[in-house]
Design a protein around this motif. Sequence first.
Motif, short mmCIF file in Angstrom:
data_model
loop_
_atom_site.label_atom_id
_atom_site.label_comp_id
_atom_site.label_asym_id
_atom_site.label_seq_id
_atom_site.Cartn_x
_atom_site.Cartn_y
_atom_site.Cartn_z
N SER A 194 0.86 -1.18 0.00
CA SER A 194 0.00 0.00 0.00
C SER A 194 0.90 1.23 0.00
O SER A 194 2.14 1.12 0.05
CB SER A 194 -0.90 0.01 1.25
N PHE A 213 -9.02 -1.88 -2.91
CA PHE A 213 -9.05 -0.83 -3.94
C PHE A 213 -10.25 -1.09 -4.84
O PHE A 213 -10.23 -2.01 -5.65
CB PHE A 213 -7.74 -0.85 -4.73
N PRO A 263 -6.26 5.85 -2.22
CA PRO A 263 -5.51 4.69 -1.74
C PRO A 263 -5.07 4.77 -0.28
O PRO A 263 -4.88 3.74 0.37
CB PRO A 263 -4.30 4.63 -2.69
#
Length: 271
Positions: A62, A156, A147
């Motif tokens: 991430s 996502f 995000p």
Amino acid sequence: MSTHADSKPWTVPALAQAKREGRKLVMLTAYDAGFARTFDANGTDLILIGDSLGMVVQGHDSTLPVTVADMVYHTRAVARVLERALLVADLPFGADATPERALEASLQLLQAGAEMVKIEGAGFKLDIIRHLVEREIPVCSHLGLTPQSVLRLGGFRVQGRGEAAEQLRRDAAAAVDAGAALVVLECVPSPLAAQITAEIAAPTIGIGAGPGCDGQVLVMHDFLGLDSGHRRPKFVKDFLAEGGSIAGAARAYADAVRNGSFPDADHAYAQ
Ligand code: KIV
């Protein structure tokens, strides 16, 4: 004497001017001098130092581990070589948690060469946008799939479907009201992104948001067809296959955005 600022065609006011004149904006991410120089010389109007670097450069799952120091390092490398494109840098996760932190991080990014900072989300972030803009820091708002919200969202996914559409329209209007000069819309159904684009004065830049935005952005690893180690989203297109070289890919992408052939229906979400 001509200065760097005099000769750089892309300025913050030039973005709104492009929208008024119906000229599409071409944006790519870049994280180092070599790619940034090539994109800058081959039709890219805006370069984004995205905190996506956490995933595509640093190999994380991430963007959450990215620090202000990481962003400053990459911003410096890219800023040294740009002659044409406007440089936007992300405020990484947590750096915009309070007005004071956001101001401190933004000053570091501007001093490293960024010309605009990008902030994910609305809600209390609207006050942060206003706080920065009042202090002469140009801001890009990032809405839709943000995000940095991955833990809350659980992954996502496309945003703004059904009843969430109205909230997204309100958030975009509020971000512009707070002073955002640019709005990135990520993973939003095409009709909603087109509606928001028509409703706000600031240019919209789509990524997975269809052809109705004022411009487009792709993460450079996606547009060069590199395996990012993550699931390939629907909106990603490999322009290296089409362009034959990195410079050719940048030109093919810029042409396709400007003539409206990218994104087509295969690279967008109808609903
Ligand atoms: O971090 C990034 O690269 C971004 C783009 C996906 C818009 O925010």
